[in-house]
Design a protein around this motif. Sequence first.
Motif, PDB file in Angstrom:
ATOM      1  N   THR A 159      -6.095  -4.486   0.115  1.00 28.12           N
ATOM      2  CA  THR A 159      -4.646  -4.298   0.176  1.00 28.12           C
ATOM      3  C   THR A 159      -3.972  -5.569  -0.330  1.00 28.12           C
ATOM      4  O   THR A 159      -4.197  -6.647   0.212  1.00 28.12           O
TER       5      THR A 159
ATOM      6  N   PRO B 170      -7.967   0.800   5.201  1.00 27.14           N
ATOM      7  CA  PRO B 170      -9.247   0.768   4.485  1.00 27.14           C
ATOM      8  C   PRO B 170     -10.388   0.393   5.444  1.00 27.14           C
ATOM      9  O   PRO B 170     -10.243  -0.540   6.235  1.00 27.14           O
TER      10      PRO B 170
ATOM     11  N   CYS C 175       5.163  -6.907   3.259  1.00 26.72           N
ATOM     12  CA  CYS C 175       5.000  -5.881   4.302  1.00 26.72           C
ATOM     13  C   CYS C 175       4.003  -4.811   3.922  1.00 26.72           C
ATOM     14  O   CYS C 175       3.504  -4.100   4.795  1.00 26.72           O
TER      15      CYS C 175
ATOM     16  N   GLN D 141      -0.957   3.848  -7.250  1.00 25.57           N
ATOM     17  CA  GLN D 141      -1.749   4.772  -6.432  1.00 25.57           C
ATOM     18  C   GLN D 141      -3.220   4.362  -6.406  1.00 25.57           C
ATOM     19  O   GLN D 141      -3.866   4.409  -5.350  1.00 25.57           O
TER      20      GLN D 141
ATOM     21  N   GLY E 240       4.058  -0.619  -3.314  1.00 25.54           N
ATOM     22  CA  GLY E 240       2.899  -0.419  -2.439  1.00 25.54           C
ATOM     23  C   GLY E 240       3.247   0.303  -1.150  1.00 25.54           C
ATOM     24  O   GLY E 240       2.375   0.853  -0.483  1.00 25.54           O
ATOM     25  N   ASN E 241       4.529   0.279  -0.792  1.00 27.37           N
ATOM     26  CA  ASN E 241       4.998   1.071   0.344  1.00 27.37           C
ATOM     27  C   ASN E 241       5.716   2.344  -0.096  1.00 27.37           C
ATOM     28  O   ASN E 241       6.289   3.047   0.734  1.00 27.37           O
TER      29      ASN E 241
ATOM     30  N   SER F  68       4.996   4.545   4.852  1.00 27.77           N
ATOM     31  CA  SER F  68       4.498   3.364   5.549  1.00 27.77           C
ATOM     32  C   SER F  68       5.622   2.402   5.935  1.00 27.77           C
ATOM     33  O   SER F  68       5.380   1.409   6.624  1.00 27.77           O
TER      34      SER F  68
ATOM     35  N   ASP G  92     -12.163 -16.256  -1.012  1.00 26.22           N
ATOM     36  CA  ASP G  92     -12.164 -14.799  -1.034  1.00 26.22           C
ATOM     37  C   ASP G  92     -11.163 -14.208  -2.024  1.00 26.22           C
ATOM     38  O   ASP G  92     -11.345 -13.087  -2.489  1.00 26.22           O
TER      39      ASP G  92
ATOM     40  N   ILE H  41       3.181   7.112  -0.984  1.00 28.83           N
ATOM     41  CA  ILE H  41       2.637   6.547  -2.226  1.00 28.83           C
ATOM     42  C   ILE H  41       2.241   7.613  -3.244  1.00 28.83           C
ATOM     43  O   ILE H  41       2.473   7.454  -4.441  1.00 28.83           O
TER      44      ILE H  41
ATOM     45  N   ASN I 174      -2.343   8.981   0.804  1.00 28.72           N
ATOM     46  CA  ASN I 174      -1.251   8.340   1.546  1.00 28.72           C
ATOM     47  C   ASN I 174      -1.733   7.677   2.824  1.00 28.72           C
ATOM     48  O   ASN I 174      -0.915   7.267   3.654  1.00 28.72           O
TER      49      ASN I 174
ATOM     50  N   HIS J 241       9.322  -2.203  -3.663  1.00 31.99           N
ATOM     51  CA  HIS J 241       8.048  -2.439  -3.008  1.00 31.99           C
ATOM     52  C   HIS J 241       7.159  -1.212  -3.168  1.00 31.99           C
ATOM     53  O   HIS J 241       6.992  -0.401  -2.265  1.00 31.99           O
TER      54      HIS J 241
ATOM     55  N   ARG K 151     -12.377 -12.602  -5.402  1.00 33.61           N
ATOM     56  CA  ARG K 151     -12.976 -11.279  -5.257  1.00 33.61           C
ATOM     57  C   ARG K 151     -11.889 -10.210  -5.126  1.00 33.61           C
ATOM     58  O   ARG K 151     -11.962  -9.144  -5.739  1.00 33.61           O
TER      59      ARG K 151
ATOM     60  N   ILE L 162      -4.369   1.310  -6.733  1.00 33.49           N
ATOM     61  CA  ILE L 162      -4.461   0.103  -5.899  1.00 33.49           C
ATOM     62  C   ILE L 162      -4.535   0.486  -4.419  1.00 33.49           C
ATOM     63  O   ILE L 162      -5.372  -0.017  -3.662  1.00 33.49           O
ATOM     64  N   MET L 163      -3.656   1.401  -4.020  1.00 34.20           N
ATOM     65  CA  MET L 163      -3.578   1.723  -2.596  1.00 34.20           C
ATOM     66  C   MET L 163      -4.697   2.675  -2.159  1.00 34.20           C
ATOM     67  O   MET L 163      -4.809   2.992  -0.974  1.00 34.20           O
ATOM     68  N   ALA L 164      -5.500   3.113  -3.105  1.00 35.53           N
ATOM     69  CA  ALA L 164      -6.632   3.966  -2.750  1.00 35.53           C
ATOM     70  C   ALA L 164      -7.931   3.177  -2.622  1.00 35.53           C
ATOM     71  O   ALA L 164      -8.963   3.743  -2.280  1.00 35.53           O
ATOM     72  N   GLN L 165      -7.894   1.907  -2.922  1.00 35.19           N
ATOM     73  CA  GLN L 165      -9.105   1.090  -2.796  1.00 35.19           C
ATOM     74  C   GLN L 165      -8.910   0.093  -1.652  1.00 35.19           C
ATOM     75  O   GLN L 165      -7.810  -0.076  -1.151  1.00 35.19           O
ATOM     76  N   PRO L 166      -9.992  -0.536  -1.201  1.00 32.05           N
ATOM     77  CA  PRO L 166      -9.899  -1.258   0.072  1.00 32.05           C
ATOM     78  C   PRO L 166      -9.124  -2.576   0.085  1.00 32.05           C
ATOM     79  O   PRO L 166      -8.700  -3.002   1.155  1.00 32.05           O
TER      80      PRO L 166
END
Lengths: 459, 459
Positions: A244, B213, A152, A236, A373-374, B182, A286, A345, B102, A371, A289, A238-242
């Motif tokens: 997901t 993102p 999720c 943090q 990431g949430n 989230s 993909d 997060i 966030n 979880h 990458r 991880i969730m700040a870069q594109p």
Amino acid sequence: MNAELLAQFRALLGEERARADADTLALYASDETPRSCPPLAVLFPVSHDQVAAIVRLALAHRLPLVARGAGSGNVGGAMPVPGSVVVSFECMNQVLEFDPVNRLIVVQTGVITDEIDRIARSAGLMYAPDPGSGAYSRIGGNLAMNAAGPRCVKYGATRDHVLGLRAVAGDGRELKTGSRTSKYATAFDLSRLLVGSEGALALITEATLRLVPAPETVATLRVCYGSNAAACAAVQRIMAQPVTPCALEFMDRRSLSAIREYGGAEGLPAGTEAVLMVEADGAREDVPRQIAALEAALHGDGLLEIQSGFDKAAIVRLWTARKSLSMAVKKIAPRKINEDVVVPIGRLADLVHAIDGLGERYRVPIVSFGHAGNGNLHVNIMVHEDDSEEMARAGACRDALIDVVLSLGGSLSGEHGIGSEKRRYVARELTPETLGFMYDLKRLFDPAGILNPGKKLPD
Amino acid sequence: MNAELLAQFRALLGEERARADADTLALYASDETPRSCPPLAVLFPVSHDQVAAIVRLALAHRLPLVARGAGSGNVGGAMPVPGSVVVSFECMNQVLEFDPVNRLIVVQTGVITDEIDRIARSAGLMYAPDPGSGAYSRIGGNLAMNAAGPRCVKYGATRDHVLGLRAVAGDGRELKTGSRTSKYATAFDLSRLLVGSEGALALITEATLRLVPAPETVATLRVCYGSNAAACAAVQRIMAQPVTPCALEFMDRRSLSAIREYGGAEGLPAGTEAVLMVEADGAREDVPRQIAALEAALHGDGLLEIQSGFDKAAIVRLWTARKSLSMAVKKIAPRKINEDVVVPIGRLADLVHAIDGLGERYRVPIVSFGHAGNGNLHVNIMVHEDDSEEMARAGACRDALIDVVLSLGGSLSGEHGIGSEKRRYVARELTPETLGFMYDLKRLFDPAGILNPGKKLPD
């Protein structure tokens, strides 16, 4: 239950589908919550119309109805209340329509969650929400609680995958909500009002669910850190870069020790205090990458090791261990007080740090995983039920934990719901006005209060 | 309006923020719907508290309130009703908090939609919903109507990007819904109940929105087909394979001719009857693979040409042309009856075919374009308002169109909402019971019926 009423239910459903024998009542006296209360009877409807008939008969007799999927919830959502009748959806297990062209499936709400995903995969699609209980939980329970799971973080929770519902409100009226289209701006959003309403507004009988393209492949990383703080900082990043991830799971030291014998914590480097399980999914070309981007973000202070290149069998072992945690923690103490808290997060590190402090202050072992990431942690305060002094400390600890979560801008429940077990805390989080609207909605849909009384809403 | 009441509004808001001069009343007498009705006054609150005060004063005087964002809706959602006061949100344009860690932003609901996206992009994020009116529409209007746009085929509509709201219900009670997390399973989902409720339940004052993102890059294809049927078949093939495009737009022959002078239909091969605009977004390294998969799916009977490799300026031109369509069709006839219907993807070809037949049968030019990847077509029946015989045929055509859409399992509105213009059709789609719940909810939130009366719900 009174013989005449039982006979009426039998007349509606058939002899075998309305039971009040002692064995059945004992079997349905609880869900995964460590308490029990035998119901007066257990009903096993097979259709929407039967559910509607049950509600109307119950309404006439002011008989409380407790909807039950697999009984795998742990907040008492499906636990009977005194004088209630359980409506088990386990015989409503028909897939009514699978329509891959329109990326949807229509099911009765007793279908097992993973079964929906399995059918979807046969046409290259996926049912994205993946609660840990998916192998046995029923979709109706997922809908009632707005269940979620590791995926999720990328794909959203149950609520985000509902196109429409059929249901029977507590006043006996039947509802048909939503549409078969992927966009919809016609009616008020009654579907999402019912999702997460924990069987207190209506009994959901059928669901039209949105399916998404199944990813071609999934790759898994197991990442070890020397401290909880280091792992939270990585979450943090991880969730700040594109990119997901399709899973970003956290396990603290006690979790790791609990699953050691399940094979989930093999070969951890010395000094490992926290592990992240990180997954990326997508097209075969993909995913490498994505994994590279995730690995870059995972690097930082306190990183001990990134393991990758697991084969399928190893990934299954890792997830079996992770999913066994809910049970495995019971090695630490026979009972857990399980909170399913969620914070933004950016406050996860603060939460994990505060939990450490609470464990010390109240002298209770706390096992945290979930979880990440949430920002959704399962915080398990481990107790011995027969030790009343310890139980008192644990209760105070739980109480303090809720205050910490709310002070961090978080919420009582990320995915398990409120049930009977957490409703005493609801008024700490919601404003009196918002709570007032919830009571009003309850009265609107269930004026006699027969649907799952004593759940979701505080008294 | 009565001078004393106006003075009371001025006392609440300040002299300049409660207006009843003829120029202001004329300016706010309509939205993009081709009808008008001057309000008694126009109010320009700047804060949640001022909105709450407005609602309470209006309630005391049983004064209808019509919320207005930019007035860019075309179903009469923001059109005054007789004796009403417009509450314009254009001065509530503060960004209250931007929290990239966030992935959220908190805004007053008068902020312009594209401005939210612009701020998000400054931190590598994106506000995904992109209505054609995004350059001037205000987020409150988007929330009221559950607006969408081309990107929603991949990212979902406004509803899917709301974490929480502040609002004032018609009975004057203030609401705070949702959370900053989230995942959320604590309260009933009041946020999504308000999204799409068209200002008829509550006035939404502040919104906490989810950001995603931003993709590194976007690539665009313009794809020409020899028939509508061929284009629709390609849409179905696209949505049956795993790469979901971030735009899948359809334009029929008349649309193409309408935008020719906007530069959006240059160099089309002879025989082009329909064009798809298809986009893929994501990481620079991944988009070529996505485009290749999309191109493979676009191939099929009736394909005339796939154009790719557009530079940035060309892409802007294509989208400007596409987004100008709403206005450009007026070249064909001075007025359009615009339906925003939606069907399951698998029925899109049937819908387009049926529209051809309806145009012939009722002898009216019909221009169709829209978000084909969602099965969401904007069907424009072009008319001359002063030709009563033509208007009658157009009305009958519209009526028949609604029946076709419903017979295909579709819905009245994909993204524009119902407003005053489509409410006569609502009872054809919804069951009486579901409609009954909508009336009940209206009464619960707005017992005096002061919020946007005569909208969304049929009489």
